[in-house]
Design a protein around this motif. Structure first.
Motif, short mmCIF file in Angstrom:
data_model
loop_
_atom_site.label_atom_id
_atom_site.label_comp_id
_atom_site.label_asym_id
_atom_site.label_seq_id
_atom_site.Cartn_x
_atom_site.Cartn_y
_atom_site.Cartn_z
N LYS A 6 0.88 -1.17 0.00
CA LYS A 6 0.00 0.00 0.00
C LYS A 6 0.91 1.21 0.00
CE LYS A 6 -3.90 -0.09 2.51
NZ LYS A 6 -4.65 -0.20 3.77
N PHE A 31 -15.88 5.57 1.02
CA PHE A 31 -16.85 4.80 0.23
C PHE A 31 -18.15 5.57 0.00
CE2 PHE A 31 -14.33 1.15 2.04
CZ PHE A 31 -13.76 0.79 0.83
N PHE A 38 -5.87 10.76 5.44
CA PHE A 38 -5.18 9.51 5.74
C PHE A 38 -3.71 9.80 6.01
CE2 PHE A 38 -7.60 5.48 4.36
CZ PHE A 38 -8.78 5.99 4.86
N LYS B 63 -12.42 -4.24 2.82
CA LYS B 63 -11.83 -3.32 1.83
C LYS B 63 -11.62 -1.99 2.50
CE LYS B 63 -12.98 -4.52 -2.90
NZ LYS B 63 -13.84 -4.23 -4.05
N GLN B 64 -10.50 -1.33 2.18
CA GLN B 64 -10.26 0.01 2.68
C GLN B 64 -10.25 0.99 1.51
OE1 GLN B 64 -6.79 -0.38 5.23
NE2 GLN B 64 -8.05 -1.04 6.96
N GLU B 140 -15.20 1.74 5.81
CA GLU B 140 -15.22 0.28 5.90
C GLU B 140 -16.16 -0.35 4.88
OE1 GLU B 140 -14.50 -0.70 10.61
OE2 GLU B 140 -16.44 0.16 10.10
N LYS B 141 -15.68 -1.42 4.25
CA LYS B 141 -16.52 -2.32 3.46
C LYS B 141 -16.18 -3.72 3.92
CE LYS B 141 -18.00 -0.42 -0.91
NZ LYS B 141 -17.80 -0.37 -2.36
#
Lengths: 192, 192
Positions: A6, A31, A38, B63-64, B140-141
């Motif tokens: 990442k 999302f 971040f 997932k992020q 968040e996912k």
């Protein structure tokens, strides 16, 4: 065992540059379409060495200035800026132990911490020979110890073994006879 | 497997406070009497949960926002300020999965990174039951998956398994029948 990397995105900016660590930040779309700041760290990479001498491995009992306790590790240290990891590994081995080798190979490339751009390169240096006395800096107190392959595997039980990213592959070799034979051949050659 | 804690000394000062990380520095006396600036990080602790449902364990495919790839993990997250780790574990389990338990115990307390004050608390929550739908936040996912004990142990081979500090104890259980039985009894109870 390398996780997918990442990376800090292109539009990231360095928010702080310390002695060892840099802190990077960026605006990340979430999302639900909102944004959030971040954060990820950078630090110089590390190069370390499984250095064999005959049928033994060079280990260190090391003390650092901010701790009274010595801990076991293998030789290694920070890569200097623009220094290739292999060059760092050779330099650190020579400085910390006085040994050199002309038989080097990369064993592992790990990124121990997902929120930090930091790679640990572990090399194997076979048939090392001593060419000088160690040159330690003001932050190092090191005692050399030649240990057997089995003693290296047993370090997986030592709470204070410094090189945590090696615990996983060494544990696999410790518990699986076929993994153990493979690793032994990698460290010492297969006799050919 | 907890290493001796290296703490930021009393005279350390916070040089930077980011979103997640703090950078601390202090003047350290070296072995030759000179001084050098040392640096260490702080971040909020993490609480995570081995949550059992019948003879299965709750795992997440997560997932992020800054990555396209889903990765396997167990439930857990950041401890809020002044929140006890057990309270964080209960909150994260409920938010991420909708499950609760009335049978909690601390399994592991690890400090994954020697240059960072950061503790990961891993709890075991037995006999979980679902009481609500998950409440995910914008970052968040998550897809829930009930996996067997053997499937959890097999995650030690997954490069992208998020909870790296669990690889070591899970590997020991995977390779040693006696360790495996002990861990199974710890996770699921011994039937009494």
């Amino acid at each position: 065992m390398t996780r997918p990397r990442k990376r800090i995105p292109e539009h990231g900016r360095m928010a702080f540059k310390g002695i060892l660590f840099e802190v990077w930040q960026w605006e990340q779309e979430m999302f639900d379409g909102s944004t959030s700041t971040f954060e990820r760290l950078k630090r110089p990479d590390t190069a370390q060495v499984i250095a064999t001498v005959g049928d033994k491995i060079l280990s260190l009992m090391q003390k650092q200035p901010d701790s009274t306790q010595a801990f076991p590790s293998i030789p290694g240290g920070r890569c200097d800026e623009r220094e290739e990891p292999l060059a760092s590994a050779k330099r650190e081995l020579l400085e910390e132990t006085g040994y050199t080798s002309d038989d080097w190979r990369l064993w592992k490339e790990t990124e121990p911490f997902s929120k930090m751009e930091w790679t640990v390169y572990t090399y194997i240096a076979r048939n090392c020979t001593k060419v000088q006395e160690p040159h330690l800096d003001a932050g190092e107190k090191i005692e050399l110890k030649l240990i057997s392959f089995d003693e290296l595997l047993a370090l997986t039980d030592a709470d204070d073994f410094y090189d945590r990213e090696l615990v996983e592959p060494l544990l696999r070799a410790r518990y699986s006879e076929s993994e153990k034979q493979k690793l032994f051949a990698l460290f010492f050659g297969d006799g050919q």
